[in-house]
Design an enzyme around this catalytic site. Structure first.
Site, mmCIF file in Angstrom:
data_model
loop_
_atom_site.group_PDB
_atom_site.id
_atom_site.type_symbol
_atom_site.label_atom_id
_atom_site.label_comp_id
_atom_site.label_asym_id
_atom_site.label_seq_id
_atom_site.Cartn_x
_atom_site.Cartn_y
_atom_site.Cartn_z
ATOM 1 N N ASP A 8 0.885 -1.167 0.000
ATOM 2 C CA ASP A 8 0.000 0.000 0.000
ATOM 3 C C ASP A 8 0.920 1.213 0.000
ATOM 4 O O ASP A 8 1.478 1.581 1.026
ATOM 5 C CB ASP A 8 -0.878 -0.040 1.265
ATOM 6 C CG ASP A 8 -1.632 1.258 1.500
ATOM 7 O OD1 ASP A 8 -1.669 2.116 0.600
ATOM 8 O OD2 ASP A 8 -2.190 1.408 2.608
ATOM 9 N N LYS A 70 2.990 11.096 -4.137
ATOM 10 C CA LYS A 70 1.838 10.424 -4.748
ATOM 11 C C LYS A 70 0.851 11.424 -5.376
ATOM 12 O O LYS A 70 0.124 11.080 -6.294
ATOM 13 C CB LYS A 70 1.134 9.595 -3.665
ATOM 14 C CG LYS A 70 0.031 8.692 -4.172
ATOM 15 C CD LYS A 70 -0.427 7.779 -3.053
ATOM 16 C CE LYS A 70 -1.637 6.948 -3.428
ATOM 17 N NZ LYS A 70 -2.002 6.031 -2.343
ATOM 18 N N GLU A 171 -7.019 0.523 -4.277
ATOM 19 C CA GLU A 171 -6.982 0.444 -2.804
ATOM 20 C C GLU A 171 -8.317 -0.047 -2.211
ATOM 21 O O GLU A 171 -8.309 -0.950 -1.363
ATOM 22 C CB GLU A 171 -6.604 1.806 -2.213
ATOM 23 C CG GLU A 171 -5.150 2.163 -2.494
ATOM 24 C CD GLU A 171 -4.844 3.652 -2.350
ATOM 25 O OE1 GLU A 171 -5.727 4.411 -1.895
ATOM 26 O OE2 GLU A 171 -3.723 4.047 -2.705
ATOM 27 N N ASP A 193 -12.066 5.989 3.448
ATOM 28 C CA ASP A 193 -10.612 5.921 3.684
ATOM 29 C C ASP A 193 -10.081 7.301 4.092
ATOM 30 O O ASP A 193 -9.933 8.191 3.254
ATOM 31 C CB ASP A 193 -9.942 5.423 2.397
ATOM 32 C CG ASP A 193 -8.422 5.344 2.505
ATOM 33 O OD1 ASP A 193 -7.848 5.829 3.497
ATOM 34 O OD2 ASP A 193 -7.811 4.784 1.578
#
Ligand code: AMP
Length: 371
Positions: A8, A70, A171, A193
């Site tokens: 992850d 990211k 994810e 999330d």
């Protein structure tokens, strides 16, 4: 059979897992932690740091400490999100020859994928030394909203780190798999999330052999670090009022405030109050000075209510896009360390009228599902 590392690769933290005896198992890094900050830095003495060591010196070396790569990976420099980040980030970025982004780190200009590769390389090395074997294959997760270019760049990051990237998976899909939700027939699932730097909401339609993403939403600039910042701001304000000293102007004090704020926040997920105590936080003509304040869970909840409310509004918006009502959802999965906050769990439960899935560590569930 050679092990495949499930990774992850998070905006603020990364985690990794392998399947052992049929079950996913989280691999600790070299420092013994189950998550690793997705941060890389080069110091003034030209030393490269990755993970917690890089994060620890972030405030004192902001221009060479690269975090949230990211947010930039696989994007064009002209992208609206990148332009927004350019104004906020303490390090320099510029347009690359291929219209992508380049990041300045020390004397070098790097692609975001090269920075992510530094984090992935550390994970690879740490996993190999923990497991005592070479790990050459990986599955890496990405947000459901990532486009082709962002997925490709993530794969390239893995390859630069020395992996053969078997797959790049979503994810929320990994989180649903970790709970085995694909084993039940036809369900609508919400994955909520709340990580350190981003809030992602995904609505999935899961059946035995397919997992379809019905809608995605969220805020790429809302995360647990905003909660920490609220506490830092409050501490600075209190200290200015009580001592007449602005700790916001002192980088070393600020780094300590940031770490103490996060610790306090985490503690308030299990306690109703906590003490924030920083000896020798600064000094004036009278000598060294200390900081000592009590913070209650209720106070924290008041500070961050707007963020929690925003997240719930974004869930409703995503439901609307998927043309679903809260009552149509069979399962809710909590992902991201910030979902350990009781107030968040309560609001999610209130919206859906049922308990969310939270038995797997929220900061590990994606890596577990990827393995
Ligand atoms: P992630 O990116 O999923 O690892 O999420 C990390 C975020 O979760 C950081 O902002 C952490 O401070 C936060 N976090 C971790 N544990 C807790 C906790 N027990 N209570 C509240 N927030 C937490």
């Amino acid at each position: 059979m050679a092990k495949i590392l499930g990774i992850d690769l998070g905006t603020t933290f990364s985690a990794m897992a392998v399947v052992e005896g049929g079950e996913p198992s989280i691999i600790e890094n070299k420092e013994g932690a189950r998550t690793t900050p997705s941060v890389a830095a080069v110091t003034k003495t030209n030393e490269t740091l990755v993970g917690i060591q890089a994060r620890r010196q972030q405030v004192t070396n902001p221009e060479n400490t690269i975090f949230v790569a990211k947010r930039l990976i696989g994007r064009r420099f002209s992208d609206e999100e990148v332009q927004k980040d350019k104004k906020l980030l303490p390090y320099e970025i510029r347009e690359a020859q291929d219209a992508g982004v380049e990041i300045k780190m020390g004397e070098k200009w790097l692609k975001p994928a090269e920075v992510s590769a530094m984090v992935l390389r550390k994970l690879k090395a740490d996993a190999e030394s923990k497991l005592g074997e070479t790990i050459s294959e990986a599955i890496i997760t990405v947000p459901a909203y990532f486009d082709d270019s962002q997925r490709k760049a993530t794969k390239i990051a893995g390859e630069i780190a020395g992996f053969e990237v078997k797959r790049v998976i979503n994810e929320p899909t990994a989180a649903a798999l970790a709970y085995g939700l694909n084993k039940n027939k036809d369900q609508k699932i919400v994955v909520y999330d709340f990580g350190g730097g981003t809030f992602d909401i995904s609505i999935l339609d899961v059946s035995e052999d397919t997992i379809e993403v019905k809608a995605t939403g969220g805020d790429t600039h809302l995360g647990g670090e905003d909660f920490d910042q609220k506490i830092v701001d409050w501490l600075i304000e209190q200290y200015l009022k009580d001592e007449g000293i602005d700790l916001g102007k002192d980088n070393l004090a600020l780094q300590r405030l940031k770490e103490a704020a996060e610790r306090a926040k985490v503690e308030l997920s299990s306690s109703l109050e906590t003490q924030i105590n920083l000896p020798f936080v600064t000094s004036d003509s009278s000598g060294p000075k200390h900081l000592d304040y009590k913070l209650t869970r209720a106070q924290l909840e008041g500070m961050v209510k707007e963020y929690i409310d925003t997240s719930i509004e974004l869930v409703k918006k995503a439901l609307g896009e998927a043309k679903l009502a809260a009552g149509d959802i069979q399962e809710i999965v909590l992902v991201g360390g910030q979902t350990r906050m009781p107030a968040i769990q309560e609001e999610v439960k209130k919206l859906f009228g049922k308990e969310p899935n939270k038995s797997i560590n929220p900061d590990e569930v994606v890596a577990a599902g990827a393995a």
